[in-house]
Design a protein around this motif. Sequence first.
Motif: not given
Length: 235
Positions: A159-172
């Motif tokens: 199903e659709e995911v409402g929110a995903a929590l990631l850290n700065p390194c993952q997002l870089l």
Amino acid sequence: MELFYTVNSGVYLRGSGMALLIDGIHRGRAVAFSPMPPALKRMLRMGSGPFSRLDGLLFTHAHPDHFDPDGLSVCKTLPPWYGPGLGDAEVRPFLPCVTQVCMGCGTILAVDTVHAGADFAAAPHCSYLIRMEGRWTFVAGDAVLGPDEARRMRTLCGEEVGAALLNPCQLLEPRGHEFLRILAPERVLLYHLPLPEEDRLGCFDLAAQAQIRYPKTLPPLVRLEPMSWLRTGRA
């Protein structure tokens, strides 16, 4: 559903059927992150504020900036708790490398993932898919993320995911961006930050770089502020 961000990777999720604290009981100074804020300890000890309701504690892994076994005693009443190889909560095998954790009235899937960094790759680690009020939230912890992990999560939640929590390194990392393209959450929440005055590793600089480099084609990115609320449901 509502989210209260504490510090480091501490997240309190509260919905009509379940209230969980994830990676919220921890140490931190020895690894250049924040210890539990005194206000947070006080609320847990008194069962007050957000923590007047607490159905369970979840931990992604046992590193000290995420988990403190001695700190469990801070809870007024210790609820069921779970982490990879940890805890006393009721669990059920769901699929290979996926465990269903029984807390409250929602759905909690603990998905085995690999901790980022060669030095930590062997450490038991899980990420979470949590369903409250008909919506999924993905909590990454310190996992390695990429297209394979995203497809796995999409298959599990369906199903659709409402929110995903990631850290700065993952997002870089470009692989983190590919993860988000496939997972396609409604929004992305940047977390795993110490208190600003305790930022000895430059986490806020990394977070700022992650925000600057974040592709505009991905879901909206919100940086969480320590010790503050965020509403995660539909506007």
